[in-house]
Design a protein around this motif. Structure first.
Motif, PDB file in Angstrom:
ATOM      1  N   VAL A 153       0.765  -1.393  -0.696  1.00 12.92           N
ATOM      2  CA  VAL A 153      -0.325  -0.245   0.156  1.00 12.92           C
ATOM      3  C   VAL A 153       1.117   1.497   0.004  1.00 12.92           C
ATOM      4  CG1 VAL A 153      -1.468   1.085   0.917  1.00 12.92           C
ATOM      5  CG2 VAL A 153      -1.393  -0.984   1.124  1.00 12.92           C
ATOM      6  N   ASP A 154       0.558   2.401  -1.116  1.00 10.52           N
ATOM      7  CA  ASP A 154       1.481   2.643  -0.900  1.00 10.52           C
ATOM      8  C   ASP A 154       0.334   4.855  -0.772  1.00 10.52           C
ATOM      9  OD1 ASP A 154       3.125   5.402  -1.742  1.00 10.52           O
ATOM     10  OD2 ASP A 154       3.353   5.199  -3.810  1.00 10.52           O
ATOM     11  N   LEU A 155       0.985   4.523   0.347  1.00 11.90           N
ATOM     12  CA  LEU A 155       0.316   6.284   0.811  1.00 11.90           C
ATOM     13  C   LEU A 155       1.383   7.751   0.638  1.00 11.90           C
ATOM     14  CD1 LEU A 155       0.248   4.689   3.986  1.00 11.90           C
ATOM     15  CD2 LEU A 155      -2.030   4.916   2.800  1.00 11.90           C
ATOM     16  N   GLY A 156       0.092   7.479  -0.693  1.00  9.25           N
ATOM     17  CA  GLY A 156       0.377   9.279  -1.598  1.00  9.25           C
ATOM     18  C   GLY A 156      -0.114  10.069  -0.767  1.00  9.25           C
ATOM     19  N   TRP A 157       0.103  11.396  -0.631  1.00 13.55           N
ATOM     20  CA  TRP A 157      -0.826  12.406  -0.424  1.00 13.55           C
ATOM     21  C   TRP A 157      -1.846  12.724  -1.104  1.00 13.55           C
ATOM     22  CZ3 TRP A 157       0.800  15.666   3.222  1.00 13.55           C
ATOM     23  CH2 TRP A 157      -0.267  17.089   3.261  1.00 13.55           C
ATOM     24  N   ASN A 158      -2.255  12.809  -2.183  1.00 12.08           N
ATOM     25  CA  ASN A 158      -3.820  12.635  -2.630  1.00 12.08           C
ATOM     26  C   ASN A 158      -4.412  11.864  -2.895  1.00 12.08           C
ATOM     27  OD1 ASN A 158      -3.550  15.632  -2.986  1.00 12.08           O
ATOM     28  ND2 ASN A 158      -2.557  15.183  -5.437  1.00 12.08           N
ATOM     29  N   ALA A 159      -3.374   9.960  -2.879  1.00  8.71           N
ATOM     30  CA  ALA A 159      -4.838   9.313  -2.284  1.00  8.71           C
ATOM     31  C   ALA A 159      -3.247   7.832  -2.490  1.00  8.71           C
ATOM     32  CB  ALA A 159      -5.343   8.685  -4.036  1.00  8.71           C
ATOM     33  N   ALA A 160      -4.702   7.353  -2.133  1.00  9.96           N
ATOM     34  CA  ALA A 160      -3.716   5.810  -1.990  1.00  9.96           C
ATOM     35  C   ALA A 160      -3.456   4.984  -3.137  1.00  9.96           C
ATOM     36  CB  ALA A 160      -4.272   5.192  -0.951  1.00  9.96           C
ATOM     37  N   HIS A 161      -2.739   3.822  -3.361  1.00  9.21           N
ATOM     38  CA  HIS A 161      -2.600   2.978  -4.717  1.00  9.21           C
ATOM     39  C   HIS A 161      -2.050   1.261  -3.816  1.00  9.21           C
ATOM     40  CE1 HIS A 161      -1.944   6.613  -6.338  1.00  9.21           C
ATOM     41  NE2 HIS A 161      -2.660   6.384  -7.277  1.00  9.21           N
ATOM     42  N   ALA A 162      -3.356   0.568  -4.024  1.00 15.13           N
ATOM     43  CA  ALA A 162      -3.122  -1.028  -3.187  1.00 15.13           C
ATOM     44  C   ALA A 162      -2.508  -1.497  -4.985  1.00 15.13           C
ATOM     45  CB  ALA A 162      -4.686  -1.247  -3.253  1.00 15.13           C
ATOM     46  N   LEU A 163      -1.911  -2.380  -3.865  1.00 17.88           N
ATOM     47  CA  LEU A 163      -0.912  -2.751  -5.218  1.00 17.88           C
ATOM     48  C   LEU A 163      -0.987  -4.534  -4.606  1.00 17.88           C
ATOM     49  CD1 LEU A 163       1.096  -3.878  -7.784  1.00 17.88           C
ATOM     50  CD2 LEU A 163       2.602  -2.995  -5.864  1.00 17.88           C
ATOM     51  N   VAL A 164      -2.006  -5.631  -5.489  1.00 17.55           N
ATOM     52  CA  VAL A 164      -1.455  -6.962  -4.883  1.00 17.55           C
ATOM     53  C   VAL A 164      -0.264  -8.222  -5.891  1.00 17.55           C
ATOM     54  CG1 VAL A 164      -3.045  -8.653  -4.569  1.00 17.55           C
ATOM     55  CG2 VAL A 164      -3.716  -6.250  -4.414  1.00 17.55           C
ATOM     56  N   MET A 165       0.209  -8.243  -4.786  1.00 16.21           N
ATOM     57  CA  MET A 165       1.030  -9.170  -6.137  1.00 16.21           C
ATOM     58  C   MET A 165       0.682 -10.589  -5.425  1.00 16.21           C
ATOM     59  SD  MET A 165       4.958  -7.693  -4.884  1.00 16.21           S
ATOM     60  CE  MET A 165       5.582  -9.078  -6.258  1.00 16.21           C
ATOM     61  N   HIS A 166      -0.001 -11.905  -6.847  1.00 16.56           N
ATOM     62  CA  HIS A 166       0.760 -13.364  -6.452  1.00 16.56           C
ATOM     63  C   HIS A 166       1.937 -13.846  -7.107  1.00 16.56           C
ATOM     64  CE1 HIS A 166      -0.421 -17.215  -8.041  1.00 16.56           C
ATOM     65  NE2 HIS A 166      -1.537 -16.524  -7.641  1.00 16.56           N
ATOM     66  N   HIS A 167       2.696 -14.186  -6.175  1.00 20.29           N
ATOM     67  CA  HIS A 167       3.751 -14.785  -5.550  1.00 20.29           C
ATOM     68  C   HIS A 167       4.236 -13.392  -6.436  1.00 20.29           C
ATOM     69  CE1 HIS A 167       2.924 -18.869  -4.753  1.00 20.29           C
ATOM     70  NE2 HIS A 167       1.986 -18.514  -5.933  1.00 20.29           N
ATOM     71  N   SER A 168       5.196 -13.253  -7.863  1.00 25.91           N
ATOM     72  CA  SER A 168       5.943 -12.500  -8.123  1.00 25.91           C
ATOM     73  C   SER A 168       5.479 -11.575  -9.072  1.00 25.91           C
ATOM     74  CB  SER A 168       7.264 -13.131  -8.583  1.00 25.91           C
ATOM     75  OG  SER A 168       6.642 -13.659  -9.705  1.00 25.91           O
ATOM     76  N   SER A 169       4.480 -11.596  -9.268  1.00 24.77           N
ATOM     77  CA  SER A 169       3.817 -10.713 -10.304  1.00 24.77           C
ATOM     78  C   SER A 169       2.724  -9.976  -9.720  1.00 24.77           C
ATOM     79  CB  SER A 169       2.876 -11.783 -11.298  1.00 24.77           C
ATOM     80  OG  SER A 169       3.017 -13.022 -11.678  1.00 24.77           O
ATOM     81  N   VAL A 170       2.564  -9.066 -10.472  1.00 26.00           N
ATOM     82  CA  VAL A 170       0.897  -7.797  -9.859  1.00 26.00           C
ATOM     83  C   VAL A 170       0.690  -8.129 -10.993  1.00 26.00           C
ATOM     84  CG1 VAL A 170       1.554  -5.098  -9.680  1.00 26.00           C
ATOM     85  CG2 VAL A 170       3.499  -5.851  -9.917  1.00 26.00           C
ATOM     86  N   VAL A 171      -0.734  -8.602  -9.997  1.00 19.98           N
ATOM     87  CA  VAL A 171      -2.377  -8.664 -10.490  1.00 19.98           C
ATOM     88  C   VAL A 171      -3.306  -7.710 -10.596  1.00 19.98           C
ATOM     89  CG1 VAL A 171      -1.372 -11.447 -10.557  1.00 19.98           C
ATOM     90  CG2 VAL A 171      -2.883 -10.084  -8.289  1.00 19.98           C
TER      91      VAL A 171
END
Length: 332
Positions: free
Chosen positions: A201-219
């Motif tokens: 989870v990237d908690l930025g100034w204007n928004a957060a960005h949720a990133l889910v990985m399945h093993h080594s792949s960004v899905v």
């Protein structure tokens, strides 16, 4: 556009300077190869010289030749070497889609078809954007198709910054995708994970960005607009009649203010604001994880979601108690 910058170009032991153009300024890093390991050579956070647009696309447009020249001078003073850079494309400028392509395509065929299919999905001219892609795991009941994630950066958005780089003599070696850069940065700490899903989870100034990985792949990637640090700082500053910098310090450190009564009031208000944002963020994260867990069933699922560790990054990761509260809400 390069969707993955994994090796130095030209055989140099020094990486290009990685530049992330953000809402309040730019973040820059440079690495050095030392044997098989990488070490940080330099890092800097440089605020914009003047006020202006704060969204990703607007911020990128602010990086004109004069501002870029100033930033490169500052980077030189702070120990950065060279004029080669890798830019992180602004998330809100990218066009993205999950695509299913025929199996067993050659590299050139796959790249061409990816461009055509992304352009068709986005109703764009195929030649009007730089395109990158990366493979996705085959979902349950995915058949024989090749699954990929494709991203495109429209040239009408990219032209201004690339032109500014040319004007000041900065060489853009590649344009990277933010979610892939975050995944690579977290790769060493995720190497020991045995559960299939990983959450960043990237908690930025204007928004957060949720990133889910399945093993080594960004899905999966999702922008959560109501969960940025500004949504905490601005109301708290108004509540306490203080500057945003003071409100941010209260959120991050709970440092006492000179007035004890006001300190207690500030802590209570900060806690209430954080709880509200956590509720919003946690709902979005739980839905994302449930969707991905269903799309990529592990076959060994027990109670709860098959998720390992959650990692927080960005300017909001130091907010006091935030990681614990999110962990408790999401169950990660």
């Amino acid at each position: 556009m390069s969707a993955s910058v994994l090796s130095w170009l030209g055989g140099s032991l020094l990486s290009p300077i990685g530049i992330d153009v953000g809402e309040r300024g730019i973040e820059a890093t440079q690495l050095r190869k030392r044997g098989p390991a990488l070490e940080l050579v330099a890092a800097a956070s440089i605020p914009w010289k003047a006020t202006g647009p704060t969204s990703g696309v607007g911020a990128m447009r602010r990086l004109d030749a004069a501002e870029l020249d100033r930033i490169m001078v500052v980077l030189d003073r702070r120990g950065f070497v060279g004029d080669r850079v890798v830019l992180a494309a602004p998330v809100d400028a990218l066009l993205s889609a999950g695509l299913e392509l025929p199996p067993r395509l050659g590299t050139s065929q796959r790249e061409q078809l990816t461009r055509m299919e992304l352009a068709r999905a986005m109703k764009r001219d195929p030649s009007s954007m730089e395109v990158g892609s990366w493979p996705l795991p085959t979902p349950g009941r995915g058949g024989e198709a090749t699954h990929i994630a494709a991203v495109g950066w429209p040239m009408d958005s990219a032209t201004a910054i690339l032109g500014a780089c040319d004007e000041v003599g900065v060489t853009v070696e590649a344009v990277d995708v933010r979610c892939l850069a975050l995944a690579r940065a977290c790769k060493p700490v995720l190497a020991g994970e045995v559960t299939p899903l990983r959450l960043i989870v990237d908690l930025g100034w204007n928004a957060a960005h949720a990133l889910v990985m399945h093993h080594s792949s960004v899905v999966y990637e999702r922008q959560i607009v109501d969960a940025g640090v500004r949504a905490l700082v601005s109301p708290l500053a108004k509540d306490l009649s203080c500057d945003e910098s003071v409100a941010l310090r209260i959120l991050k450190t709970s440092l006492p203010e000179p007035d004890g009564r006001r300190r207690e009031n500030g802590a209570a208000l900060a806690s209430a604001r954080v709880r509200g944002m956590v509720a919003t963020l946690s709902r979005e994260l739980a839905m994302a994880l449930a969707y991905i867990a269903g799309r990529y069933p592990s076959g060994t699922r027990s109670e709860g979601l098959p998720v390992g560790t959650m990692w927080l990054c960005g300017c909001g990761c130091g907010v006091a108690g935030l990681s614990r509260m999110i962990s408790e809400h999401v169950g990660v």
